[in-house]
Write an enzyme that holds these catalytic residues in place. Structure first.
Site, PDB file in Angstrom:
ATOM      1  N   CYS A  77       0.832  -1.205   0.000  1.00  0.00           N
ATOM      2  CA  CYS A  77       0.000   0.000   0.000  1.00  0.00           C
ATOM      3  C   CYS A  77       0.871   1.262   0.000  1.00  0.00           C
ATOM      4  CB  CYS A  77      -1.006  -0.031   1.148  1.00  0.00           C
ATOM      5  SG  CYS A  77      -2.333   1.191   0.934  1.00  0.00           S
ATOM      6  N   HIS A 178      -3.858  -4.746  -0.117  1.00  0.00           N
ATOM      7  CA  HIS A 178      -3.388  -5.313   1.153  1.00  0.00           C
ATOM      8  C   HIS A 178      -3.477  -6.835   1.104  1.00  0.00           C
ATOM      9  CE1 HIS A 178      -3.054  -1.638   3.582  1.00  0.00           C
ATOM     10  NE2 HIS A 178      -3.983  -1.183   2.776  1.00  0.00           N
ATOM     11  N   GLU A 180      -2.449  -8.860   3.236  1.00  0.00           N
ATOM     12  CA  GLU A 180      -2.753  -9.344   4.590  1.00  0.00           C
ATOM     13  C   GLU A 180      -4.241  -9.259   4.918  1.00  0.00           C
ATOM     14  OE1 GLU A 180      -2.324  -4.918   5.284  1.00  0.00           O
ATOM     15  OE2 GLU A 180      -1.545  -6.398   3.863  1.00  0.00           O
TER      16      GLU A 180
END
Length: 196
Positions: A77, A178, A180
């Site tokens: 990001c 993202h 994650e």
């Protein structure tokens, strides 16, 4: 394998650390340059604002240090945006790893909301980060600035305009989305990075 997450004044460090733990990886979250240099893989996460963050990186000498890393580095990001040459967010010079600029989304229609927030597909995959991907996958984005498609583009997404969802150059990899927070697809991307 030693994995280090760069600790600096940006968010999402904990969510990246948690995603690594889900994969059975105990990462070190640190700003210690010797520990980062000794790591096999380095993750440069980020949620925040480019100008303030670049100022912090410069004050700590981390701006030059990150560029000198030779092991695989994954920017996420804001981390990806800071790896570019320049950002319109604060009109700030960035790390210059990727010779491209970060632009602000300019909506052309009322329904084109900024920030780009939510799930979107990635396509035109050109990196080992996406090894094993056989179709467009949905990943999670939250951003108001984008990197145009360039020679460094490793994946594309279309929102308002086509843009770089991922970048790759030498040992530097980066995602605008993202991983994650991107479920199974994101987990595979992190796993692929760890296997580089």
């Amino acid at each position: 394998m030693k994995v280090a997450v760069i600790k600096y004044n940006a968010g999402n460090i904990r969510s990246v650390d948690y995603a690594l733990k889900r994969l059975g990886v105990e990462a070190v979250v640190t700003s210690d340059k010797e520990v980062l240099k000794a790591a096999d893989k380095v993750i440069f996460p980020g949620v925040g604002e480019a100008e303030t963050t670049m100022l912090h990186l410069k004050e700590s000498g981390m701006d030059h240090f990150i560029k000198e890393l030779r092991q695989p580095v994954l920017g996420i990001c804001l981390g990806m945006q800071l790896m570019c040459r320049f950002s319109e967010e604060g009109n700030v010079d960035c790390l210059g790893i990727f010779d491209t600029d970060v632009k602000r989304f300019a909506p052309r229609k009322h329904e084109e909301k900024v920030p780009h927030m939510g799930w979107n597909t990635i396509s035109c995959l050109k990196s080992d980060l996406f090894k094993g991907f056989t179709r467009d996958e949905f990943v999670y984005f939250v951003h108001s600035y984008y990197v145009p498609v360039s020679e460094f583009t490793a994946a594309e997404t279309d929102y308002i305009r086509p843009f770089s969802a991922a970048l790759h150059k030498d040992n530097f990899y980066a995602t605008q989305f993202h991983p994650e927070k991107s479920g199974e697809a994101g987990e595979r991307i992190i796993k692929n990075f760890l296997e580089l």
